[in-house]
Design a protein around this motif. Structure first.
Motif, PDB file in Angstrom:
ATOM      1  N   GLU A 177      20.145  16.391  64.312  1.00 49.01           N
ATOM      2  CA  GLU A 177      20.058  17.003  66.031  1.00 49.01           C
ATOM      3  C   GLU A 177      21.042  17.778  66.201  1.00 49.01           C
ATOM      4  N   GLY A 178      20.813  18.382  67.514  1.00 50.11           N
ATOM      5  CA  GLY A 178      20.687  19.569  68.005  1.00 50.11           C
ATOM      6  C   GLY A 178      20.679  20.789  67.618  1.00 50.11           C
ATOM      7  N   ARG A 179      21.676  21.574  66.289  1.00 47.67           N
ATOM      8  CA  ARG A 179      21.047  22.499  65.909  1.00 47.67           C
ATOM      9  C   ARG A 179      21.484  22.156  64.646  1.00 47.67           C
ATOM     10  N   LYS A 180      21.528  20.918  63.877  1.00 46.09           N
ATOM     11  CA  LYS A 180      21.878  20.554  63.156  1.00 46.09           C
ATOM     12  C   LYS A 180      20.717  20.266  61.892  1.00 46.09           C
ATOM     13  N   VAL A 181      20.253  20.465  60.952  1.00 40.74           N
ATOM     14  CA  VAL A 181      19.049  19.697  60.107  1.00 40.74           C
ATOM     15  C   VAL A 181      19.572  19.298  58.769  1.00 40.74           C
ATOM     16  N   TRP A 182      18.834  17.810  58.168  1.00 41.73           N
ATOM     17  CA  TRP A 182      19.335  17.897  57.046  1.00 41.73           C
ATOM     18  C   TRP A 182      18.664  17.145  55.959  1.00 41.73           C
ATOM     19  N   THR A 183      18.766  17.643  54.485  1.00 43.21           N
ATOM     20  CA  THR A 183      17.907  17.786  54.365  1.00 43.21           C
ATOM     21  C   THR A 183      18.115  17.051  52.580  1.00 43.21           C
ATOM     22  N   ALA A 184      17.115  17.149  51.628  1.00 46.03           N
ATOM     23  CA  ALA A 184      17.334  16.772  50.319  1.00 46.03           C
ATOM     24  C   ALA A 184      17.127  17.308  49.239  1.00 46.03           C
ATOM     25  N   THR A 185      16.250  17.231  47.930  1.00 43.24           N
ATOM     26  CA  THR A 185      16.099  18.189  46.946  1.00 43.24           C
ATOM     27  C   THR A 185      16.313  17.931  45.833  1.00 43.24           C
ATOM     28  N   THR A 186      15.741  17.742  44.739  1.00 40.42           N
ATOM     29  CA  THR A 186      15.330  17.986  43.008  1.00 40.42           C
ATOM     30  C   THR A 186      14.615  18.343  42.562  1.00 40.42           C
ATOM     31  N   ALA A 187      14.880  19.151  41.449  1.00 39.74           N
ATOM     32  CA  ALA A 187      14.693  20.026  40.576  1.00 39.74           C
ATOM     33  C   ALA A 187      14.194  18.398  39.280  1.00 39.74           C
ATOM     34  N   TYR A 188      13.352  18.933  38.373  1.00 41.44           N
ATOM     35  CA  TYR A 188      12.042  18.548  37.330  1.00 41.44           C
ATOM     36  C   TYR A 188      12.094  19.585  36.639  1.00 41.44           C
ATOM     37  N   GLY A 189      12.407  19.190  35.784  1.00 40.22           N
ATOM     38  CA  GLY A 189      11.890  20.259  34.028  1.00 40.22           C
ATOM     39  C   GLY A 189      10.742  19.280  34.112  1.00 40.22           C
ATOM     40  N   ALA A 190       9.852  20.924  32.810  1.00 37.99           N
ATOM     41  CA  ALA A 190       8.743  20.262  32.809  1.00 37.99           C
ATOM     42  C   ALA A 190       8.066  19.031  32.103  1.00 37.99           C
ATOM     43  N   ASP A 191       9.284  18.360  31.304  1.00 39.61           N
ATOM     44  CA  ASP A 191       8.755  17.165  30.972  1.00 39.61           C
ATOM     45  C   ASP A 191       9.621  15.772  32.040  1.00 39.61           C
ATOM     46  N   GLU A 192       9.445  16.249  33.224  1.00 39.80           N
ATOM     47  CA  GLU A 192      10.446  15.526  33.962  1.00 39.80           C
ATOM     48  C   GLU A 192      11.598  14.979  34.179  1.00 39.80           C
ATOM     49  N   ARG A 193      13.055  15.707  32.861  1.00 39.76           N
ATOM     50  CA  ARG A 193      13.851  15.213  32.717  1.00 39.76           C
ATOM     51  C   ARG A 193      14.585  16.077  34.492  1.00 39.76           C
ATOM     52  N   GLU A 194      15.399  15.066  34.962  1.00 45.83           N
ATOM     53  CA  GLU A 194      15.819  15.731  36.205  1.00 45.83           C
ATOM     54  C   GLU A 194      16.868  17.038  36.032  1.00 45.83           C
ATOM     55  N   LEU A 195      17.316  18.203  36.631  1.00 45.94           N
ATOM     56  CA  LEU A 195      18.076  19.240  35.888  1.00 45.94           C
ATOM     57  C   LEU A 195      18.960  19.166  37.057  1.00 45.94           C
ATOM     58  N   GLY A 196      18.900  18.954  38.539  1.00 46.17           N
ATOM     59  CA  GLY A 196      20.084  18.434  39.589  1.00 46.17           C
ATOM     60  C   GLY A 196      19.342  18.062  40.780  1.00 46.17           C
ATOM     61  N   ARG A 197      19.893  17.528  41.316  1.00 40.99           N
ATOM     62  CA  ARG A 197      19.506  17.336  43.394  1.00 40.99           C
ATOM     63  C   ARG A 197      20.787  17.610  44.054  1.00 40.99           C
ATOM     64  N   ALA A 198      20.656  17.629  45.146  1.00 41.39           N
ATOM     65  CA  ALA A 198      20.851  17.915  46.062  1.00 41.39           C
ATOM     66  C   ALA A 198      21.056  17.402  48.058  1.00 41.39           C
ATOM     67  N   SER A 199      22.312  17.669  48.735  1.00 38.53           N
ATOM     68  CA  SER A 199      21.477  17.468  49.967  1.00 38.53           C
ATOM     69  C   SER A 199      22.289  18.472  50.609  1.00 38.53           C
ATOM     70  N   ALA A 200      21.595  18.848  52.137  1.00 42.10           N
ATOM     71  CA  ALA A 200      22.264  20.167  52.385  1.00 42.10           C
ATOM     72  C   ALA A 200      22.094  19.972  53.937  1.00 42.10           C
ATOM     73  N   THR A 201      23.034  20.790  54.783  1.00 40.79           N
ATOM     74  CA  THR A 201      23.052  20.883  56.414  1.00 40.79           C
ATOM     75  C   THR A 201      22.863  22.346  56.335  1.00 40.79           C
ATOM     76  N   TRP A 202      21.734  22.435  57.157  1.00 45.65           N
ATOM     77  CA  TRP A 202      20.980  23.692  57.754  1.00 45.65           C
ATOM     78  C   TRP A 202      21.996  24.003  59.468  1.00 45.65           C
ATOM     79  N   ILE A 203      22.024  24.971  59.485  1.00 46.66           N
ATOM     80  CA  ILE A 203      21.990  25.476  61.025  1.00 46.66           C
ATOM     81  C   ILE A 203      20.296  25.877  61.589  1.00 46.66           C
ATOM     82  N   THR A 204      20.467  25.357  62.781  1.00 47.13           N
ATOM     83  CA  THR A 204      19.739  26.933  63.570  1.00 47.13           C
ATOM     84  C   THR A 204      19.693  27.500  63.658  1.00 47.13           C
ATOM     85  N   LEU A 205      19.474  28.848  63.681  1.00 49.23           N
ATOM     86  CA  LEU A 205      19.857  29.650  64.032  1.00 49.23           C
ATOM     87  C   LEU A 205      19.825  30.573  66.603  1.00 49.23           C
TER      88      LEU A 205
END
Length: 230
Positions: free
Chosen positions: A202-230
Motif C-alpha cells: 500500500e503506497g510506499r509500504k510492502v509486506w512480506t513473509a519468510t521462513t528458514a528451514y534446515g537440511a532436514d526441513e526443521r524450521e529454523l525461524g520465520r518472519a514477517s516484514a515491512t519494507w519502505i520503498t525508496l
C-alpha cells in the motif's frame, strides 16, 4: 552495553543489513524478560557501520542509540502470537530458483552481506532468491562455519528473500520493521532453504513473509516484514 555493526555486515553500501542488525538488537533483551515468542525490531534510521551504538534497556524494550541520543532501532516483544509460514521446497527446487536470481543483473545494493552478488564466498552469505511457480522465492544458504552459532544470522537470512518476493529490483526498498521467531540454529556447512512470499502493499509500504528451514526441513525461524520503498 554497546552494539557495533562491522563494515562486513552492510546492506546498502553505507549502512548495516537490516535483518542482521535486528537480530543483534533482539539479542540484547534481558534473558529473564525475553519473550518466548516473536520479537519485533523497528529500524528508525539506517544503522551506521563501525560506530558504537549505546543499548538502552527499559520495560522489556531495547533501543540502540547513537552518541547524540538519536534512536537507530527498537526491539520489543511482538504483539502477534503467530507468524505466517512460507512453505518449504526441496533443495533442488531452491537451487534451480537461485539460477534465475534477478539480482545478478539488477540489484540496488550489490554488496549486501546477505544477497549481494558482489560478495565472495566466505565473506557474504550469498543468498540468491529466485522465483518459483507460485511467485514466492526460494534460495539455498550454505552456512559458513563462522555464521552457524548466532541467531543474528538466521535473522539476516529471513530478511532479503522477502524483499526479492516484492520484487525489489523493480522498486528499491529497505527494511523498516521485522518480526521474527528463531527456533533453531543451523549447523556449520548445512544447506538450508529460505523461502519468501509477498503479502501485500500500500503506497510506499510492502509486506512480506519468510521462513528458514534446515537440511532436514526443521524450521529454523520465520518472519514477517515491512519494507519502505525508496
Amino acid at each position: 552495553m554497546v552494539l557495533l555493526v562491522p563494515h562486513r555486515f552492510r546492506g546498502p553500501t553505507a549502512s548495516g543489513n537490516g535483518g542482521y542488525v535486528a537480530g543483534l538488537l533482539a539479542a540484547t533483551l534481558d534473558h529473564d524478560d525475553a519473550p518466548a515468542g516473536p520479537v519485533t525490531v523497528t529500524l528508525r534510521t539506517p544503522p551506521p557501520l563501525d560506530v558504537p551504538l549505546k543499548v538502552v534497556r527499559s520495560e522489556g524494550r531495547s533501543s540502540a542509540q547513537d552518541r547524540d541520543g538519536t534512536t537507530i532501532a527498537d526491539a520489543e516483544s511482538a504483539t502477534v502470537n503467530e507468524l505466517p509460514q512460507v512453505a518449504a521446497v526441496g533443495l533442488d527446487v531452491a537451487r534451480a530458483a537461485s539460477e534465475n536470481y534477478p539480482g545478478r543483473d539488477r540489484h540496488p545494493f550489490p554488496q549486501c552481506f546477505v544477497c549481494g552478488p558482489d560478495r565472495a564466498s566466505g565473506d557474504g552469505m550469498r543468498l540468491f532468491p529466485g522465483r518459483i511457480a507460485d511467485g514466492s522465492t526460494a534460495c539455498v544458504w550454505c552456512v559458513d562455519p563462522d555464521l552457524a552459532g548466532q541467531a543474528a544470522f538466521v535473522w539476516a537470512a529471513l530478511d532479503c528473500p522477502g524483499g526479492w518476493a516484492a520484487p525489489i529490483e523493480d522498486r528499491p526498498m529497505v527494511l523498516g520493521r521485522i518480526t521474527a521467531r528463531i527456533s533453531a540454529l543451523p549447523e556449520p556447512g548445512e544447506n538450508c532453504v529460505i523461502t519468501g512470499r509477498l503479502i501485500g502493499s500500500e503506497g510506499r509500504k510492502v509486506w512480506t513473509a519468510t521462513t528458514a528451514y534446515g537440511a532436514d526441513e526443521r524450521e529454523l525461524g520465520r518472519a514477517s516484514a515491512t519494507w519502505i520503498t525508496l
